[in-house]
Design a protein around this motif. Sequence first.
Motif: not given
Length: 56
Positions: A38-56
């Motif tokens: 569950h912790q890894l899933d949350r961390l992965e979601e945060k990384v994906d969110t940050l990655e998508s913000k950086m690509n904008k």
Amino acid sequence: MGGFHIGDMLVQLLFLLIIALVIIVLVKLFLSSRKRKHQLDRLEEKVDTLESKMNK
């Protein structure tokens, strides 16, 4: 010599404690594994969110 002796009772208690200990360890391993996933899933979601913000 029949009957139930203290030694028999202690051996039975020891085996019962060993079985209980094995069950407790297995449950703890299962729960910690689930928590870690569950912790890894949350961390992965945060990384994906940050990655998508950086690509904008």
